[in-house]
Design a protein around this motif. Structure first.
Motif, PDB file in Angstrom:
ATOM      1  N   ARG A  48     -11.488  14.034   3.691  1.00  0.00           N
ATOM      2  CA  ARG A  48     -11.332  15.039   2.648  1.00  0.00           C
ATOM      3  C   ARG A  48     -11.857  14.482   1.330  1.00  0.00           C
ATOM      4  O   ARG A  48     -12.091  13.286   1.199  1.00  0.00           O
ATOM      5  CB  ARG A  48      -9.876  15.446   2.519  1.00  0.00           C
ATOM      6  CG  ARG A  48      -9.010  14.352   1.885  1.00  0.00           C
ATOM      7  CD  ARG A  48      -7.535  14.638   2.047  1.00  0.00           C
ATOM      8  NE  ARG A  48      -7.165  15.905   1.452  1.00  0.00           N
ATOM      9  CZ  ARG A  48      -6.078  16.597   1.809  1.00  0.00           C
ATOM     10  NH1 ARG A  48      -5.284  16.166   2.776  1.00  0.00           N
ATOM     11  NH2 ARG A  48      -5.777  17.717   1.208  1.00  0.00           N
ATOM     12  N   TYR A  49     -12.020  15.413   0.374  1.00  0.00           N
ATOM     13  CA  TYR A  49     -12.489  14.999  -0.949  1.00  0.00           C
ATOM     14  C   TYR A  49     -11.312  14.448  -1.751  1.00  0.00           C
ATOM     15  O   TYR A  49     -10.238  15.055  -1.798  1.00  0.00           O
ATOM     16  CB  TYR A  49     -13.109  16.189  -1.679  1.00  0.00           C
ATOM     17  CG  TYR A  49     -13.533  15.858  -3.092  1.00  0.00           C
ATOM     18  CD1 TYR A  49     -14.675  15.103  -3.329  1.00  0.00           C
ATOM     19  CD2 TYR A  49     -12.782  16.296  -4.185  1.00  0.00           C
ATOM     20  CE1 TYR A  49     -15.060  14.789  -4.618  1.00  0.00           C
ATOM     21  CE2 TYR A  49     -13.166  15.983  -5.484  1.00  0.00           C
ATOM     22  CZ  TYR A  49     -14.296  15.226  -5.685  1.00  0.00           C
ATOM     23  OH  TYR A  49     -14.675  14.909  -6.968  1.00  0.00           O
ATOM     24  N   PHE A  50     -11.511  13.282  -2.374  1.00  0.00           N
ATOM     25  CA  PHE A  50     -10.482  12.683  -3.222  1.00  0.00           C
ATOM     26  C   PHE A  50     -10.969  12.703  -4.664  1.00  0.00           C
ATOM     27  O   PHE A  50     -12.015  12.106  -4.971  1.00  0.00           O
ATOM     28  CB  PHE A  50     -10.196  11.240  -2.793  1.00  0.00           C
ATOM     29  CG  PHE A  50      -9.405  11.145  -1.522  1.00  0.00           C
ATOM     30  CD1 PHE A  50      -8.011  11.160  -1.539  1.00  0.00           C
ATOM     31  CD2 PHE A  50     -10.058  11.060  -0.289  1.00  0.00           C
ATOM     32  CE1 PHE A  50      -7.287  11.077  -0.355  1.00  0.00           C
ATOM     33  CE2 PHE A  50      -9.335  10.986   0.890  1.00  0.00           C
ATOM     34  CZ  PHE A  50      -7.942  10.994   0.863  1.00  0.00           C
ATOM     35  N   ARG A  51     -10.221  13.405  -5.503  1.00  0.00           N
ATOM     36  CA  ARG A  51     -10.648  13.540  -6.899  1.00  0.00           C
ATOM     37  C   ARG A  51     -10.650  12.186  -7.601  1.00  0.00           C
ATOM     38  O   ARG A  51     -11.540  11.897  -8.391  1.00  0.00           O
ATOM     39  CB  ARG A  51      -9.755  14.537  -7.628  1.00  0.00           C
ATOM     40  CG  ARG A  51     -10.542  15.342  -8.658  1.00  0.00           C
ATOM     41  CD  ARG A  51      -9.766  16.502  -9.174  1.00  0.00           C
ATOM     42  NE  ARG A  51      -8.492  16.029  -9.749  1.00  0.00           N
ATOM     43  CZ  ARG A  51      -7.606  16.827 -10.326  1.00  0.00           C
ATOM     44  NH1 ARG A  51      -7.835  18.126 -10.384  1.00  0.00           N
ATOM     45  NH2 ARG A  51      -6.492  16.350 -10.830  1.00  0.00           N
ATOM     46  N   ASP A  52      -9.651  11.358  -7.303  1.00  0.00           N
ATOM     47  CA  ASP A  52      -9.582  10.065  -8.011  1.00  0.00           C
ATOM     48  C   ASP A  52     -10.799   9.190  -7.707  1.00  0.00           C
ATOM     49  O   ASP A  52     -11.252   8.429  -8.555  1.00  0.00           O
ATOM     50  CB  ASP A  52      -8.269   9.326  -7.678  1.00  0.00           C
ATOM     51  CG  ASP A  52      -8.040   9.135  -6.184  1.00  0.00           C
ATOM     52  OD1 ASP A  52      -8.958   9.451  -5.394  1.00  0.00           O
ATOM     53  OD2 ASP A  52      -6.940   8.676  -5.796  1.00  0.00           O
ATOM     54  N   ALA A  53     -11.331   9.304  -6.499  1.00  0.00           N
ATOM     55  CA  ALA A  53     -12.488   8.481  -6.120  1.00  0.00           C
ATOM     56  C   ALA A  53     -13.796   9.229  -6.339  1.00  0.00           C
ATOM     57  O   ALA A  53     -14.873   8.623  -6.338  1.00  0.00           O
ATOM     58  CB  ALA A  53     -12.375   8.054  -4.663  1.00  0.00           C
ATOM     59  N   LEU A 105       0.830  -1.213   0.000  1.00  0.00           N
ATOM     60  CA  LEU A 105       0.000   0.000   0.000  1.00  0.00           C
ATOM     61  C   LEU A 105       0.859   1.256   0.000  1.00  0.00           C
ATOM     62  O   LEU A 105       0.351   2.365   0.166  1.00  0.00           O
ATOM     63  CB  LEU A 105      -0.930  -0.007   1.227  1.00  0.00           C
ATOM     64  CG  LEU A 105      -2.071  -1.024   1.194  1.00  0.00           C
ATOM     65  CD1 LEU A 105      -2.758  -1.117   2.554  1.00  0.00           C
ATOM     66  CD2 LEU A 105      -3.099  -0.657   0.115  1.00  0.00           C
ATOM     67  N   GLU A 106       2.157   1.080  -0.192  1.00  0.00           N
ATOM     68  CA  GLU A 106       3.061   2.223  -0.038  1.00  0.00           C
ATOM     69  C   GLU A 106       2.867   3.321  -1.079  1.00  0.00           C
ATOM     70  O   GLU A 106       3.416   4.402  -0.928  1.00  0.00           O
ATOM     71  CB  GLU A 106       4.520   1.746  -0.028  1.00  0.00           C
ATOM     72  CG  GLU A 106       4.846   1.030   1.274  1.00  0.00           C
ATOM     73  CD  GLU A 106       6.140   0.237   1.207  1.00  0.00           C
ATOM     74  OE1 GLU A 106       7.014   0.486   2.046  1.00  0.00           O
ATOM     75  OE2 GLU A 106       6.271  -0.620   0.303  1.00  0.00           O
ATOM     76  N   ARG A 107       2.076   3.049  -2.136  1.00  0.00           N
ATOM     77  CA  ARG A 107       1.766   4.111  -3.106  1.00  0.00           C
ATOM     78  C   ARG A 107       0.370   4.686  -2.841  1.00  0.00           C
ATOM     79  O   ARG A 107      -0.155   5.476  -3.642  1.00  0.00           O
ATOM     80  CB  ARG A 107       1.833   3.586  -4.540  1.00  0.00           C
ATOM     81  CG  ARG A 107       3.202   3.102  -4.986  1.00  0.00           C
ATOM     82  CD  ARG A 107       4.256   4.210  -4.997  1.00  0.00           C
ATOM     83  NE  ARG A 107       3.947   5.262  -5.967  1.00  0.00           N
ATOM     84  CZ  ARG A 107       4.497   6.483  -5.931  1.00  0.00           C
ATOM     85  NH1 ARG A 107       5.360   6.808  -4.974  1.00  0.00           N
ATOM     86  NH2 ARG A 107       4.185   7.386  -6.834  1.00  0.00           N
ATOM     87  N   CYS A 108      -0.243   4.280  -1.746  1.00  0.00           N
ATOM     88  CA  CYS A 108      -1.595   4.771  -1.430  1.00  0.00           C
ATOM     89  C   CYS A 108      -1.531   6.262  -1.082  1.00  0.00           C
ATOM     90  O   CYS A 108      -0.699   6.682  -0.273  1.00  0.00           O
ATOM     91  CB  CYS A 108      -2.170   3.980  -0.253  1.00  0.00           C
ATOM     92  SG  CYS A 108      -3.763   4.578   0.350  1.00  0.00           S
ATOM     93  N   ASP A 109      -2.401   7.042  -1.707  1.00  0.00           N
ATOM     94  CA  ASP A 109      -2.448   8.489  -1.458  1.00  0.00           C
ATOM     95  C   ASP A 109      -3.530   8.782  -0.420  1.00  0.00           C
ATOM     96  O   ASP A 109      -4.722   8.680  -0.692  1.00  0.00           O
ATOM     97  CB  ASP A 109      -2.756   9.226  -2.766  1.00  0.00           C
ATOM     98  CG  ASP A 109      -2.724  10.742  -2.585  1.00  0.00           C
ATOM     99  OD1 ASP A 109      -2.610  11.213  -1.424  1.00  0.00           O
ATOM    100  OD2 ASP A 109      -2.833  11.455  -3.595  1.00  0.00           O
ATOM    101  N   LEU A 110      -3.078   9.163   0.775  1.00  0.00           N
ATOM    102  CA  LEU A 110      -4.019   9.453   1.857  1.00  0.00           C
ATOM    103  C   LEU A 110      -4.407  10.930   1.890  1.00  0.00           C
ATOM    104  O   LEU A 110      -5.001  11.404   2.850  1.00  0.00           O
ATOM    105  CB  LEU A 110      -3.413   9.041   3.199  1.00  0.00           C
ATOM    106  CG  LEU A 110      -3.118   7.540   3.355  1.00  0.00           C
ATOM    107  CD1 LEU A 110      -2.220   7.291   4.560  1.00  0.00           C
ATOM    108  CD2 LEU A 110      -4.413   6.733   3.482  1.00  0.00           C
ATOM    109  N   GLY A 111      -4.030  11.636   0.818  1.00  0.00           N
ATOM    110  CA  GLY A 111      -4.421  13.036   0.714  1.00  0.00           C
ATOM    111  C   GLY A 111      -3.243  13.982   0.624  1.00  0.00           C
ATOM    112  O   GLY A 111      -3.358  15.112   0.169  1.00  0.00           O
ATOM    113  N   LYS A 112      -2.078  13.515   1.067  1.00  0.00           N
ATOM    114  CA  LYS A 112      -0.888  14.363   1.054  1.00  0.00           C
ATOM    115  C   LYS A 112       0.144  13.844   0.043  1.00  0.00           C
ATOM    116  O   LYS A 112       1.322  14.132   0.139  1.00  0.00           O
ATOM    117  CB  LYS A 112      -0.268  14.426   2.450  1.00  0.00           C
ATOM    118  CG  LYS A 112      -1.167  15.166   3.441  1.00  0.00           C
ATOM    119  CD  LYS A 112      -0.688  15.038   4.886  1.00  0.00           C
ATOM    120  CE  LYS A 112       0.533  15.882   5.186  1.00  0.00           C
ATOM    121  NZ  LYS A 112       0.216  17.301   5.370  1.00  0.00           N
ATOM    122  N   GLY A 113      -0.338  13.046  -0.901  1.00  0.00           N
ATOM    123  CA  GLY A 113       0.542  12.479  -1.920  1.00  0.00           C
ATOM    124  C   GLY A 113       0.765  11.002  -1.676  1.00  0.00           C
ATOM    125  O   GLY A 113       0.631  10.539  -0.543  1.00  0.00           O
TER     126      GLY A 113
END
Lengths: 280, 230
Positions: free
Chosen positions: A97-102, A76-84
């Motif tokens: 927060r709002y996630f554009r990808d989802a 999961l090390e490429r998972c973006d939790l909002g800060k990249g």
């Protein structure tokens, strides 16, 4: 390994103390004596954060985050939790927060499920069918990961963004849900959590409409719960509230559960994150 | 007189809807019901009505549980009409059964799907009653020595019955569940609770029994049955 041993020993010692306190004379004592005893118990645990059994789950969560898993055999090390992608430090403090990808607002647990699905290819149904542990079972994998990530925001203050229209709409939905009375008991969240100094049986209730009190308690989740002997996440806590309210099973990661989380975090804005906490 | 009332009600309703309309983004019932369907996908068909507030609860939410007097009175009248009285005209049951009901938080949870015992009233979750039980909540008023305080007045037993049967008929937008009107407890069960409050022999009207304090402390938690949590 050494750390585990030390932790296990302390947990055993504290569990022993806890049992002695519950089983002993305290129960027959006056209520304020019980409260003082519990407060002393909690402050001992706070004085040594490594005595909290939840740290075992945080370690498990960290290992799960780094392990290659799922049909795609990736971590999961490429998972973006909002800060990249991959940024864990401080990420929890800026959720939900709002996630554009989802295309939707997500809290930490919902985001972890999303990453498990999109990065690792793990079917979400398998994670949301029985999403929470029964008493004496350890927290499930996404909850363990959430415990670790939340712990990496310890000492920071809640600062979830409320700029995107969807974030604002989520907050409004959460607030409306908090006050909506439904089910055969006519309960809303506010039935129990909108006045100061109340309790159910002997259990104190957080006055969550009051930001001062919300700041003190919301940041403690996920938390180790002594009475059920496992880590409970905020999504699990909400699920349990709805059970008490005689409503159906709350779906992990649903819009409603995220909205309520967003409302609670907003109420606690500026409060310090102390996860994982320790509860009754 | 009646038309004045109707006009008042209409204008109050208008004021309320304007107050809501002022918040351009208020959540509509349609949106809420979509959100709830998605939040509770395993809702059995006979539970669907649980997700929608009835007229009284919708009004209470709209007014932050503090509706103006005219609206509160209309709610009280409607809710009072929903009260069913015991056929025999007797409001007092057995306080012993009442005490058991007051301790039990069993019933209507999704883990209770196949009912194995009668629903409880869970009175101790919110009220202080018997001095022998120190594990009581404080969301509701203390009912300690309730019968004695009301001089064991038989007329008052009916008031108590109606309050438990339908709290909304007594205190508009009360936090207390409508135990009879919402089908949580039966008429006989409510009579047993009336006896718990009003019978001179009930423990709640007696001094604490020596050495009994906290005897039930570990029995049940807030909703009862901590061990049976999902």
């Amino acid at each position: 390994m050494k750390r585990y041993r030390r932790l296990a020993m302390r947990s055993a010692l504290l569990a022993g103390l806890g049992f002695a306190a519950v089983a002993g004379d305290l129960r027959a004592a006056e209520p304020d004596v019980i409260d003082r005893g519990l407060e002393a118990f909690r402050s001992m645990l706070k004085a040594d954060p490594w005595s909290n059994p939840a740290m075992l789950d945080a370690d498990r969560g960290q290992a799960l985050w780094k392990e290659r898993r799922g049909p795609r055999n990736v971590s999961l090390e490429r998972c973006d939790l909002g800060k990249g992608p991959g940024v864990v430090e401080g990420a929890f403090a800026e959720l939900p927060r709002y996630f554009r990808d989802a295309g939707r607002v997500m809290d930490l647990e919902t985001r972890i499920l999303w990453c498990m699905e999109t990065l690792q290819g793990i079917e979400p149904a398998g994670l949301t069918d029985k999403p929470h542990p029964a008493a004496n079972e350890p927290v499930k994998d996404p909850g363990a990961i959430a415990t670790w990530i939340a712990s990496r925001s310890q000492g920071r203050t809640f600062n979830a963004p409320v700029s995107h229209p969807r974030e604002k709409a989520t907050l409004r939905l959460g607030k409306t849900m908090f006050h909506r009375r439904m089910g055969p008991f006519d309960f809303s969240c506010a039935s129990c959590h909108a006045s100061p100094g109340k309790r159910i049986r002997r259990q104190g209730l957080a006055h969550l409409v009051n930001p001062d009190e919300a700041r003190q308690v919301v940041g403690e989740w996920p938390a180790y719960r002594v009475s059920t002997a496992h880590v409970m996440t905020l999504q699990h806590r909400l699920y349990d509230c709805f059970w008490q309210m005689r409503l159906p099973e709350l779906k992990l990661g649903s819009e409603a559960s995220v909205a309520l989380t967003a409302y609670l975090v907003k109420q606690a804005e500026g409060g310090t994150i102390a996860a994982p906490g320790l509860k009754r | 007189m009646r038309s004045v009332l109707i006009v008042t009600l209409i204008s109050l309703g208008l004021a309320a809807s304007l107050a809501l309309a002022d918040d351009r983004h208020a959540i509509s019932e349609r949106q809420m019901s979509r959100v709830l369907r998605q939040a509770f996908p395993s809702t059995p068909p006979d539970w669907r009505s649980r997700l929608t507030p009835d007229a009284t609860m919708a009004t209470c939410a709209q007014w932050g549980n503090q509706p103006p007097k005219e609206i509160a009175d209309a709610i009280k009248r409607r809710e009072a009409a929903a009260i069913r009285l015991p056929d025999d005209g007797n409001f007092m049951g057995d306080w012993r059964r009442g005490e058991k009901l007051a301790q039990s938080g069993y019933g209507l949870r999704f883990t209770d799907a196949e009912a194995q015992r009668p629903n409880g009233g869970n009175c101790y979750a919110c009220h202080e009653l018997s001095p022998d039980e120190v594990s009581f909540g404080t969301l509701g008023v203390s009912l300690k020595a309730y019968g004695r305080t009301h001089k064991f007045d038989p007329q008052h037993a009916r008031v108590v019955y109606e309050k438990i049967y339908n709290s909304q008929a007594a205190v508009t937008c009360s936090t207390m569940p409508r135990f009879g009107a919402n089908g949580i407890l039966s008429i006989d069960q409510i009579k047993d609770l009336v006896a718990l409050l009003m019978d001179p022999e009930s423990p709640i009207n007696k001094p604490a029994a020596a050495g009994q304090k906290g005897k039930a402390d570990s029995k049940e938690d807030a909703g009862g049955d901590a061990a049976k949590r999902p």
